[in-house]
Design an enzyme around this catalytic site. Structure first.
Site, PDB file in Angstrom:
ATOM      1  N   GLY A 184      43.310  40.099  30.066  1.00  0.00           N
ATOM      2  CA  GLY A 184      44.727  40.060  29.689  1.00  0.00           C
ATOM      3  C   GLY A 184      45.089  41.055  28.610  1.00  0.00           C
ATOM      4  O   GLY A 184      46.142  41.692  28.662  1.00  0.00           O
ATOM      5  N   GLU A 185      44.244  41.199  27.616  1.00  0.00           N
ATOM      6  CA  GLU A 185      44.576  42.081  26.483  1.00  0.00           C
ATOM      7  C   GLU A 185      44.124  43.508  26.751  1.00  0.00           C
ATOM      8  O   GLU A 185      44.848  44.460  26.469  1.00  0.00           O
ATOM      9  CB  GLU A 185      43.882  41.596  25.204  1.00  0.00           C
ATOM     10  CG  GLU A 185      43.811  40.108  25.032  1.00  0.00           C
ATOM     11  CD  GLU A 185      44.966  39.513  24.262  1.00  0.00           C
ATOM     12  OE1 GLU A 185      45.583  40.206  23.460  1.00  0.00           O
ATOM     13  OE2 GLU A 185      45.248  38.323  24.492  1.00  0.00           O
TER      14      GLU A 185
ATOM     15  N   THR B 116      50.022  33.909  34.477  1.00  0.00           N
ATOM     16  CA  THR B 116      49.060  34.942  34.849  1.00  0.00           C
ATOM     17  C   THR B 116      48.147  34.516  35.996  1.00  0.00           C
ATOM     18  O   THR B 116      47.461  35.353  36.567  1.00  0.00           O
ATOM     19  CB  THR B 116      48.205  35.304  33.633  1.00  0.00           C
ATOM     20  OG1 THR B 116      47.757  34.080  33.044  1.00  0.00           O
ATOM     21  CG2 THR B 116      49.008  36.084  32.627  1.00  0.00           C
TER      22      THR B 116
END
Lengths: 773, 328
Positions: free
Chosen positions: A734-735, A483
């Protein structure tokens, strides 16, 4: 007050800039070493034999034919697997071994609990020989009738009554939901059904275990959590943690399935010790469906009560899902309903059924992602019933305080996200009426949904070594899932040290380095950037301390508090002509380098007097609720004759606190949204009811979106630093990237067709089908 | 995957001789489906005879029609100007299949012999009459969402051929040239190449042991020139068809002179519909005609629990394909 001026682009700062990946070149030229790519001398290869039944007992297992094959070194079964100091089985139902998600270890008995459970590990001198020999291990079974899922006729659904592990799954009640629902002017009740989803990262689970001494092992593993894996392995192997080293320099995606330690890593490590040579075990794509968990199959019912004006009075969430024979694990879907909108009455409860399946696990925004389907589709249904615009109903229920706790937010830029997103998308032109907007034969639909995800508790350390020659080494045990951790941390360190990025090397993915949290729950960038920032502050303080005691320094006898930093120099604030480069200071002191350490903890923000982390009983400081927010807007075009749905436009606007790199951050949001489009329209692992075995366990059968499914996606970020969350003001993205995305697609499909498809994925059969209303 | 011997050859004679010496061996060209099956132990061959160097290439105009060598690659055939011009449906069926990488590898002969994607066939832990005759067919009452509704039997409901090309070839009366172990060639219309499962779903086609597909010939026809292949699937690319239609129409002054209709994704074998063609031929090229043809094409459908939607989907797919060619 912390000074972040070094991050300003006007001062040459790179933090926040769309910097290319520092590891990009290594990756595209094949130099980046993934877990399976360490060419150790004497390396051997392991292959798994897995069960063909889902429930029963091994009657006999015969490795003779496999052992006769040339090059085969050993075959391990439940009859000869080397003993472990602790097995996860011993404490079933609890977090048995820290970091080991499943309370079951294959090859510890003859019982079969799930289909494709490993029953033998074959080790040979080549991959091909191990693979062939695994097929030659002869197993006979005594088969019993399995339970396939919570939906099966023979499933026993029960209330875990707070006994869930990781997430306790307690019933939560706020206010008086039953009474308020009965009194509410408008009610909506809807049930959404979700199949199993699998993470399917590109890089499969992979391990090389190398015992460097009888009591010291290095494990190269594709894991999101080197420190936690080290701890788990040490417990299982009965070794001091220090004698277990876990290395993960690069990961080809994880999405949660590599957060915990799973049995295959343990099996490879035990096998390596027994054969006395390094062992490599790489899972096959098919084995990826039965080795690293999955998002459980589930159904969730939401009941909304509201006033005629669309103000929420009641939210009730009930979830039923499948869990394994040993663990009570379920995503806590109901949690997000407790904070997302201002609603005085709330209730959330869970039911589970044990089935012959491995334990499900975290998958991108576990709980919040499917939970957001319930609240965001439910709210869309309520808006439709009241003839209200979906964005308007969200604004009417905007939560200025955390409704779950009554606390203020650490920061909340959601209104700005709504406004900017609606502007970019052109939401104002939306026809309120569903099923009427056309583009030729195609029906056009616009949907939207809110995203939010907590800033989870996490802490971690970093070490920074600054060399007199103007280079720096930054170290933590964090991992980079692919990422951009390598990149964003290098940016932060470069700005904070006043050095060009090329002079900073950031090393991660090794349990011998200072302990960082796992890459998961959106804590990595936030915690690691903060610990590195604090470590560098520590370096400057040490340099200052040296300078003010050094009679040859221009800063001699200055008050340390008066010394500030500009680029790579220490400067006297009261008389900026007095300044000195750190390199000159170090050289004069006869020091080749200087080191600093930093520890970052969520909730310890750069406003030092404001501790936000609400897990500190008894503090008098204002507790604040810490969340990322955002909004997704989606356009779909539906072919009403063929049932096909295409996403044709996408806009996401997110508030994730400080954004460290707009390019890698944009990729995160795009990635999460694509995962959501996949879950909404095509992803699902199917299972045969009679055999409790998957029927599409490969990437031809399990459809993830391909390029042609995805339009150009527009992503923006609301510029906001959160002073309470951590030293860098980063909330994590990210989530939250995935939360709301499934609902945005489903709401768009409703707007296009006027039909609610409440069973995912929304494949052509369901769009055509009469089951939708 | 088992250990195997890999033997490249450069003549059909040599390939056939090798196969005769080791009857359990198999030929391999693009290997795009064979290796997948070998990796999960669905098939175990002691020897792979690589036929890629055989002179079975070339796309040429003959008096019988366009002759395509069996070792031509899907991508080359799909993009070939003669195929695009004379058989648009064939070109589209190739280019809508698989992925670019697979199309670059996969041969035409191999494409015709790809195996079913039925999940029960693809996993050796399940019983499957096609894989292990007599073992049973859990798909009948199991996960049959994607499986066939035409030509099914109590023994099997899988699409013997799950792909696209054969559907288009079937519509346009392609003829396969086969060469047997004695070097003798025979010509077989693709309409009689695939075999309905009946009680013997392991018998998938009329190839004899060792026999090779050496070429495919597609006759020229106006309805082939005016044709299309429409494919409906659960993602936009790289997926097998839920339903597909290869259709060709020769329409003159609003009346259909000749029609060809074949369906994919719904039959246990690629499904030609003479019923639909009969309704279309001589009829006006209208939506009403197309709808009647679609109804006729699916009249014999026998859906199971989870694939009933395919009746409507295949009908709509066929109507859409006919509308498209009628207006071009």
């Amino acid at each position: 007050m912390t000074d972040f001026s070094a991050f300003e682009p006007s001062k040459g700062g790179v933090v926040g800039q769309p910097v290319n990946r520092v590891d990009g070149h290594a990756k595209v030229t094949g130099q980046a070493q993934y877990a399976a790519e360490y060419a150790l001398p004497n390396l051997t290869y392991a292959a798994l034999k897995t069960s063909s039944i889902a429930k029963g007992r091994i009657k006999s297992i015969d490795p003779a034919a496999a052992l006769r094959e040339p090059g085969v070194l050993a075959v391990f079964t439940h009859e000869n697997l080397p003993k472990m100091a602790q097995t996860p089985n011993t404490l079933a139902g609890k977090y048995a071994i820290y970091g080991m998600h499943m309370a079951f270890m294959p090859l510890t008995g003859n019982e079969i609990f799930y289909s494709a459970q490993p029953v033998a590990v074959v080790v040979a001198d080549t991959f091909e020989r191990a693979t062939q020999a695994a097929a030659l291990v002869q197993v006979t079974y005594e088969q019993a009738r399995p339970v396939a899922s919570y939906q099966s006729a023979n499933a026993e659904v029960f209330d875990p009554n707070g006994q869930g592990y990781v997430f306790d799954l307690k019933k939560v009640v706020r206010g008086n939901p039953q009474a308020s629902l009965a009194a509410s002017a408008v009610q909506v009740k809807a049930t959404y059904v979700h199949p199993i989803n699998h993470h399917n990262p590109m890089e499969p689970g992979a391990t090389i275990a190398h015992w460097e001494a009888p009591d010291r092992v290095t494990v190269y593993d594709s894991t999101q959590a080197v420190a936690m894996s080290q701890s788990s392995l040490a417990t299982i192997l009965g070794l001091p943690q220090e004698q277990v080293r876990v290395v993960t320099k690069f990961i080809g995606g994880g999405f949660g399935c590599k957060f915990n330690l799973w049995p295959h890593t343990v099996l490879a490590t035990l096998a390596a010790k027994a054969v006395g040579r390094p062992v490599k075990l790489v899972l096959t794509r098919q084995q990826m469906f039965t080795s690293l968990g999955h998002r459980e199959d589930q159904e969730q019912t939401i009941t909304l009560g509201a006033t005629k004006e669309g103000k929420l009075t009641t939210l009730i969430h009930e979830k039923t899902s499948t869990t394994s024979p040993w663990d009570i694990f379920a995503e806590p879907n109901g949690a997000i309903l407790n904070w997302l909108y201002a609603c005085p009455n709330y209730q959330s409860s869970h039911r589970v059924a044990r089935a012959n399946v491995m334990t499900s696990t975290y998958m991108r925004a576990p709980g919040e992602s499917p939970g957001s389907v319930a609240i965001e589709c439910g709210l869309d249904e309520l808006a439709a019933k009241l003839n209200l615009d979906p964005l308007e109903i969200r604004l009417r229920n905007y939560a200025n305080l955390d409704p779950g706790t009554g606390q203020p937010w650490s920061s909340k830029g959601l209104k700005e996200c709504y406004a900017r997103g609606a502007e970019l998308f052109g939401w104002g032109k939306r026809n309120l009426q569903p099923g009427v907007t056309r583009d030729g034969r195609l029906l056009v639909g616009w949907g939207m949904a809110t995203a939010s995800y907590p800033v989870r508790p996490a802490q971690g350390r970093a070490r920074v070594r600054l060399y007199a020659d103007g280079h720096a080494l930054v170290q933590t045990s964090a991992t980079d899932l692919g990422t951009g951790t390598y990149t964003v941390i290098t940016q932060v360190a470069a700005d904070a040290l006043g050095l060009p990025m090329a002079n900073v090397r950031f090393e991660l993915g090794d349990s011998t380095l200072p302990t960082a949290p796992a890459s998961g729950s959106s804590v990595a960038a936030a915690t690691v950037s903060s610990s590195v920032y604090l470590a560098i502050q520590d370096v400057w303080q040490r340099l200052t301390a040296l300078a003010v005691r050094d009679s040859q320094s221009p800063l001699f006898k200055a008050l340390p508090a008066d010394v500030v930093r500009e680029q790579d120099q220490l400067v006297l604030r009261t008389n900026p002509s007095k300044r000195e480069k750190f390199s000159a200071l170090l050289q004069r002191q006869g020091l080749a380098d200087i080191e600093g350490v930093g520890n970052s903890k969520s909730g310890e923000g750069y406003e030092a007097d404001q501790i936000a982390f609400d897990n500190k009983p008894g503090t008098k400081q204002t507790k604040r609720s810490m969340y990322s927010f955002g909004v997704h807007f989606c356009e779909v075009k539906v072919d009403p004759d063929l049932g096909t749905v295409h996403v044709t436009r996408w806009v996401s606007v997110m508030d994730g606190g400080r954004i460290l790199n707009t390019k890698t951050a944009r990729s995160q949001i795009i990635g999460g949204s694509i995962m959501g489009i996949g879950a909404a329209l095509m992803e699902g692992t199917n299972r045969d009811e009679q055999y409790a075995r998957y029927t599409n366990a490969d990437l031809a059968g399990y459809h993830v979106p391909i390029n042609a499914d995805i339009p150009d996606m527009q992503v923006e970020f609301i510029d906001g630093h959160d002073p309470y969350v951590n030293a860098m003001g980063v909330k994590g993205i990210g989530e939250v990237a995935m939360v709301g995305t499934v609902a945005a697609v489903a709401n768009a499909v409703y707007h296009a067709t006027g039909k609610r498809v409440r069973s995912f994925p929304i494949v052509p059969s369901k769009v055509l089908g009469s089951d939708a209303v | 995957m088992n250990n195997f011997t890999y033997t490249p050859t450069n003549s059909a004679k040599e390939a056939i001789r090798l196969r005769r010496e080791t009857p359990a061996a198999t030929y391999v060209a693009g290997a795009t489906t064979l290796l997948d099956m070998m990796k999960v132990n669905l098939v175990e061959y002691p020897q792979l005879i690589d036929i890629n160097a055989l002179p079975l290439t070339g796309i040429e105009q003959t008096t019988d029609g366009l002759r395509i060598g069996a070792l031509e690659r899907m991508s080359d055939v799909g993009e070939h100007r003669l195929v695009v011009a004379q058989y648009p449906a064939v070109s589209e069926s190739l280019l809508l299949a698989a992925s670019a990488q697979l199309r670059n590898m996969a041969s035409i002969g191999g494409n015709l012999l790809q195996r079913t994607r039925c999940g029960y066939f693809r996993d050796a832990a399940f019983p499957c009459n096609k894989r292990v005759p007599g073992s049973g067919c859990p798909a009948q009452h199991g996960d049959n969402h994607g499986l066939a509704i035409l030509g099914t039997s109590e023994a099997c409901i899988a699409q013997t051929y799950p792909g696209d090309l054969s559907v288009a070839l079937l519509a346009f009366d392609a003829v396969l040239t086969l060469e047997n172990a004695k070097g003798k060639q025979r010509r077989v219309p693709i309409t009689s190449f695939y075999v309905l499962p009946g009680q013997t779903p392991h018998q998938e086609n009329i190839l004899e042991p060792g026999e090779l597909i050496v070429a495919v010939t597609i006759p020229a026809a106006e309805h082939a020139r005016r044709s299309t292949y429409l494919k409906v699937r659960e993602r936009t690319s790289y997926a097998y068809a839920l339903a597909s239609a290869a259709v060709g129409l020769d329409v003159q002054a609003g009346t259909i002179r000749s029609a060809r209709v074949a369906l994919g994704g719904v039959g246990t074998i690629p499904w030609r519909s003479p019923e639909a063609e009969k309704i279309l031929t001589g009829a006006p090229a209208t939506d009403e005609t197309f709808r009647a043809a679609a109804t006729a094409a699916l009249r014999g459908a026998q859906p199971r629990e989870h694939n009933g939607y395919k009746v409507q989907l295949a009908q709509n797919t066929l109507v859409r394909a006919l509308q498209k060619v009628a207006t071009t």
